[in-house]
Enzyme design. Sequence first.
Site, short mmCIF file in Angstrom:
data_model
loop_
_atom_site.label_atom_id
_atom_site.label_comp_id
_atom_site.label_asym_id
_atom_site.label_seq_id
_atom_site.Cartn_x
_atom_site.Cartn_y
_atom_site.Cartn_z
N LYS A 79 40.66 -9.56 20.76
CA LYS A 79 40.43 -10.44 19.61
C LYS A 79 41.12 -9.84 18.39
O LYS A 79 41.01 -8.63 18.15
CB LYS A 79 38.92 -10.56 19.33
CG LYS A 79 38.17 -11.30 20.41
CD LYS A 79 38.44 -12.80 20.34
CE LYS A 79 37.49 -13.56 21.26
NZ LYS A 79 37.73 -15.00 21.23
N SER A 106 37.64 -10.42 27.97
CA SER A 106 37.86 -10.67 26.55
C SER A 106 37.10 -9.63 25.74
O SER A 106 35.89 -9.49 25.90
CB SER A 106 37.38 -12.08 26.20
OG SER A 106 37.45 -12.28 24.80
N LYS A 125 42.19 -9.27 27.04
CA LYS A 125 42.39 -10.11 25.85
C LYS A 125 41.72 -9.41 24.68
O LYS A 125 40.56 -9.02 24.76
CB LYS A 125 41.76 -11.49 26.11
CG LYS A 125 41.58 -12.35 24.89
CD LYS A 125 41.26 -13.77 25.32
CE LYS A 125 40.13 -14.38 24.53
NZ LYS A 125 39.78 -15.73 24.99
N ASP A 176 43.33 -23.16 22.48
CA ASP A 176 41.92 -23.17 22.87
C ASP A 176 41.23 -24.24 22.02
O ASP A 176 41.16 -25.41 22.41
CB ASP A 176 41.33 -21.75 22.66
CG ASP A 176 39.83 -21.65 22.87
OD1 ASP A 176 39.17 -22.67 23.11
OD2 ASP A 176 39.27 -20.52 22.78
N ASP A 200 43.75 -13.07 20.98
CA ASP A 200 43.09 -14.32 20.61
C ASP A 200 42.66 -14.23 19.14
O ASP A 200 41.88 -13.34 18.78
CB ASP A 200 41.86 -14.56 21.50
CG ASP A 200 41.18 -15.91 21.24
OD1 ASP A 200 41.67 -16.69 20.38
OD2 ASP A 200 40.16 -16.19 21.90
N GLU A 242 46.56 -16.62 21.68
CA GLU A 242 45.67 -17.78 21.76
C GLU A 242 45.25 -18.22 20.36
O GLU A 242 44.84 -17.40 19.54
CB GLU A 242 44.44 -17.35 22.59
CG GLU A 242 43.47 -18.46 22.92
CD GLU A 242 42.29 -17.93 23.77
OE1 GLU A 242 42.38 -16.83 24.34
OE2 GLU A 242 41.28 -18.64 23.83
N GLY A 260 35.98 -18.74 28.39
CA GLY A 260 34.55 -18.49 28.50
C GLY A 260 33.86 -18.69 27.16
O GLY A 260 34.49 -18.68 26.11
N LYS A 309 38.27 -25.00 28.60
CA LYS A 309 36.84 -24.70 28.60
C LYS A 309 36.12 -25.99 28.93
O LYS A 309 36.35 -27.01 28.26
CB LYS A 309 36.38 -24.19 27.23
CG LYS A 309 36.82 -22.77 26.92
CD LYS A 309 36.28 -22.27 25.59
CE LYS A 309 36.80 -20.87 25.31
NZ LYS A 309 36.57 -20.47 23.91
O1 OSB Z 1 37.80 -17.97 21.77
O2 OSB Z 1 37.72 -17.69 23.86
C1 OSB Z 1 37.16 -17.65 22.76
C2 OSB Z 1 33.68 -16.11 23.08
C3 OSB Z 1 32.98 -16.94 22.23
C4 OSB Z 1 33.63 -17.96 21.59
C5 OSB Z 1 34.99 -18.15 21.76
C6 OSB Z 1 35.71 -17.33 22.60
C7 OSB Z 1 35.04 -16.27 23.24
C8 OSB Z 1 35.71 -15.30 24.12
C9 OSB Z 1 34.89 -14.61 25.16
O3 OSB Z 1 36.85 -14.98 23.99
C10 OSB Z 1 34.84 -15.35 26.43
C11 OSB Z 1 33.83 -14.82 27.41
O4 OSB Z 1 33.90 -13.64 27.76
O5 OSB Z 1 32.96 -15.60 27.84
MG MG Z 2 39.75 -18.45 22.34
#
Ligand code: OSB
Ligand code: MG
Length: 371
Positions: free
Chosen positions: A166, A138, A164, A241, A191, A216, A293, A265
Amino acid sequence: MTIPIEQIKLRRLKMQLKHPFTTSFGTMQNKEFFITEVLDNTGNQGFGESVAFSSPWYNEETVQTNYHVMKEFLIPLLRENDIHHPDDVLDVFSPIRRNNMAKSAMEGAIWDLYAKRRKVPLAEALGGKKEEIDVGISIGIQPTIDDLLNTVGKYVQEGFKRVKIKIKPNWDYDVLAAVKKEFPDVPVMADANSAYTLEDINQLQRLDELGLMMIEQPLAHDDIVDHSKLQAVMQTPICLDESIHSLEDTKKAIQLESCRIINIKIGRVGGLSEAKRIHDYCRAHGIPVWCGGMLEAGVGRAHNIALTSLSQFALPGDTAGSSRYWKKDIITPEVTVENGRITIPNKPGIGYEIDKDALNRFTVEEETFKM
Ligand code: OSB
Ligand code: MG
């Protein structure tokens, strides 16, 4: 047989992320969280990790609400009730509404203890059959598209099975199109962390041109109705999510066709038992899932890896190796990724040792509760 929990320890840790992580909400550089430790009468120790952040931007929980709820409510409930199997913890905690990340931090430690007492890996205790798992990465919002392409290139080289990206309004179509152009063979998803509303429907529909694996949580963190309207007019599968806190939410989202994929999660759904129930329901309904994560340290990461050993985790998750997040993790060996895969450990419980020196070094406060 009861699991004889004699003592619970809460350790508050503070660790610095190697790279700042930026989402549609802002940037994180430091991470504070709890490591929970449950001890039985023969010296077995189970470990859990709380995944709430210092401020409530992702959901309503924080490190401090986790502490309040664990200390004042969850630990007393564990003192008053016998636990025969980790699945009982959900029932024992049911008088407490939500606070899923606090519940999960306690429940995860009990799952680890249970598996260690039975001398089986946590993955096996959960019913997982895989020996290794595919992982993705991510990538947070970057200062420029060039920075992003460099970062993606580095991770593609390392072998991650999908990337992924953001996104947020004005950091979306052009950014994703540039990534797809430069890396046409790499599976890419986006995401949004709830950065859009149905008023942005045209911008969101335009993303269909890019052939993304999924998008996402484009809409509100507490929505499943608008997502259903959006999914009806988008080809790209929606993955939920933030909106999914339980098996009940999962059933409703699937019934309303609000998504075609679910990000599970453990913390968000209140623990491994609920995560497994969601997994089983999705398997029965042909909905692929993957493990999200929360920038976890080693203990939380190990729990994610064990959960991902279940069969319906058909898509690569966000659980990368320790070194993507930390200069030094609190487990040994650290989690490593080879060719986009993590090997599931075969030792009892979470399958990694706690690095006591690192754990102590990052602990800022600790409190012990006799049971
Ligand atoms: O939306 O999945 C998410 C990190 C912090 C809060 C929300 C998210 C995320 C990530 C990173 O996308 C996930 C990771 O690498 O642990
Ligand atoms: Mg997410």
